[in-house]
Design an enzyme around this catalytic site. Structure first.
Site, PDB file in Angstrom:
ATOM      1  N   HIS A 177       0.848  -1.190   0.000  1.00 12.61           N
ATOM      2  CA  HIS A 177       0.000   0.000   0.000  1.00 12.61           C
ATOM      3  C   HIS A 177       0.885   1.242   0.000  1.00 12.61           C
ATOM      4  O   HIS A 177       1.937   1.258   0.635  1.00 12.61           O
ATOM      5  CB  HIS A 177      -0.922   0.001   1.228  1.00 12.61           C
ATOM      6  N   ASP A 199      -7.784  -4.110  -0.829  1.00 10.53           N
ATOM      7  CA  ASP A 199      -8.324  -4.280  -2.178  1.00 10.53           C
ATOM      8  C   ASP A 199      -8.295  -5.743  -2.611  1.00 10.53           C
ATOM      9  O   ASP A 199      -9.177  -6.205  -3.336  1.00 10.53           O
ATOM     10  CB  ASP A 199      -7.542  -3.417  -3.172  1.00 10.53           C
TER      11      ASP A 199
END
Length: 434
Positions: free
Chosen positions: A310, A368
């Site tokens: 991330h 995600d």
């Protein structure tokens, strides 16, 4: 509690001239240099593409510590909110700054639930779209169009109207999202039911059909509720900044949220879970994972690992830890053990959590990765993933928008630039140009 001046100051020296600027501190997080008077004092601006080192506002809503893997809503860890509360409680917290009492929670839930219907004329509004219109295109248009249907709550200077608009948006965006989905698959719209909770209502509006009874799975409703909580706000990201800048001009709240949805539509922001699923589909089967992993590790390869790591979280994404358990609960509930894509996902997750290459680089599965798998298992097409993100993020956008309007230091957004174009030129008549 506002930012405070520290005893420190920062000195900028340019060409023998020195300028001092105060250093401010918040309650937690890094200190900031207040350069708001830089141009007035030094006649120059800072240059910061993407504003990655620039604080654009003071905020009391969300705090992220990427190194520690920490996400706080109004000071409360995301793990506690997702595991012990529900989405509407999180909405109340983000809007008002405190967790509700039992009476406040009941009143808030009632108000949201009884605002879920949209004006009946909006059903005709949908008929203007092509049948194959992307649901996000429909969302941008329909949310913006709410200003035409509810113009009694567009005066941003009226606190009562601001709150009414906030309630309406949290309540009606899921209804519009379900309508966008139903329109895309050619099925009739399903009206909300007031006796259902927020997530259950949304699932029913998406998947029920008039010809048979639809029973909401408590496991799926709980999973969707958690997905909404985990995506409710995420500090000053691209779409939130867009909402704030749109709002800084005095634009009505529906237009501001539509602007946020448009920004979220960008694949670099809201489309990451769709990209993760696309990667899994390209891998295809479990036996091809070793070949894919080898390409990821090859410096000369262009293959990228999607859904891992991330930009903000340099440690494990705290949202991913929660959604990992939720994802597996959904897969068990639906019995998707034979789905090749989901088999690939589970095996890839196992490798990434144990392979030193990924551990050293902190390439952990992120939110995600798990949300894409979970939503696919629930039956949502990839075109709806970003729409669901928008449903969840609406409360964050609204909270940030209201905070911005109530901030006495708020100004219209006006970034500066480093101009690199032509210097002043004289106009040459068309007949004289060569």
């Amino acid at each position: 509690m506002d930012a405070k001046n520290t005893t420190k100051s920062a000195t900028l020296t340019v060409g023998g001239n020195s300028f001092e600027f105060p250093v401010l501190s918040g309650t937690i997080g890094p200190e900031v240099v207040d350069i708001s008077k830089l141009y007035a004092q030094a006649g120059m601006f800072t240059y910061d593409p993407g504003f990655t080192s620039t604080g654009s506002c003071q905020s009391k809503i969300t705090y992220i510590d990427g190194d520690q893997g920490m996400l706080l809503y109004r000071g409360y860890p995301i793990e506690q909110l997702a595991e012990q509360g529900d989405f509407l409680e999180t909405c109340y917290l983000l809007l008002y700054g405190e967790l509700p009492t039992k009476a406040q929670k009941e009143d808030f839930d009632y108000r949201i639930t009884h605002h879920t219907m949209v004006h009946e004329q909006m059903t005709r509004f949908f008929q203007a779209f092509r049948r194959d219109a992307h649901p996000m295109a429909v969302m941008v248009a329909s949310v913006g169009a709410l200003a035409a249907f509810y113009h009694d709550s567009t005066d941003v200077n009226d606190p009562t109207q601001r709150m009414i608009a906030s309630m309406r948006m949290i309540a009606k965006v899921p209804t519009l999202a379900a309508m966008a989905y139903k329109y895309s698959v050619g099925q009739p719209f399903v009206y909300p039911l007031n006796h259902l909770d927020y997530a259950s209502n949304f699932l029913r509006m998406c998947f029920a059909v008039p010809c048979e009874e639809y029973k909401v799975s408590p496991v799926l409703a709980d999973a969707l509720d958690k997905i909404f909580i985990l995506h409710a706000d995420h500090e000053q990201n691209a779409s939130t900044s867009t909402v704030r800048i749109a709002g800084s001009s005095g634009a009505n709240p529906f237009a501001c949220i539509a602007a946020g949805i448009a920004c979220l539509w960008g694949p670099a922001h809201g489309g990451a879970n769709e990209a993760a699923l696309k990667m899994l589909a390209e891998i295809g089967t479990v036996d091809k994972i070793p070949e894919f992993i080898a390409k990821v590790k090859d410096k000369n390869s262009s293959v990228r690992l999607m859904g891992f790591g991330h930009r903000v979280y340099k440690n494990y994404d705290p949202r991913a830890k929660i959604l990992q358990k939720t994802c597996h609960a959904v897969l068990n509930e639906l019995g998707h053990g034979d789905d090749p894509l989901l088999k690939v996902a589970i095996e890839l997750e196992k490798i990434a959590l144990n392979d030193e290459y990924f551990i050293e680089r902190k390439l952990y599965p992120n939110v995600d990765f798990y949300s894409g798998i979970t939503l696919k298992a629930m039956g949502f097409p990839t075109s709806m993933f970003t729409v669901l993100f928008a449903v969840a993020r609406t409360v964050g956008w609204i909270s940030q928008w209201r905070e911005m309007l109530e901030d006495p230091q708020q100004k219209i957004g006006r970034p500066r630039q480093l101009y690199t174009g032509a210097t002043q030129r004289e106009y040459v008549p068309l007949a004289s140009r060569k």
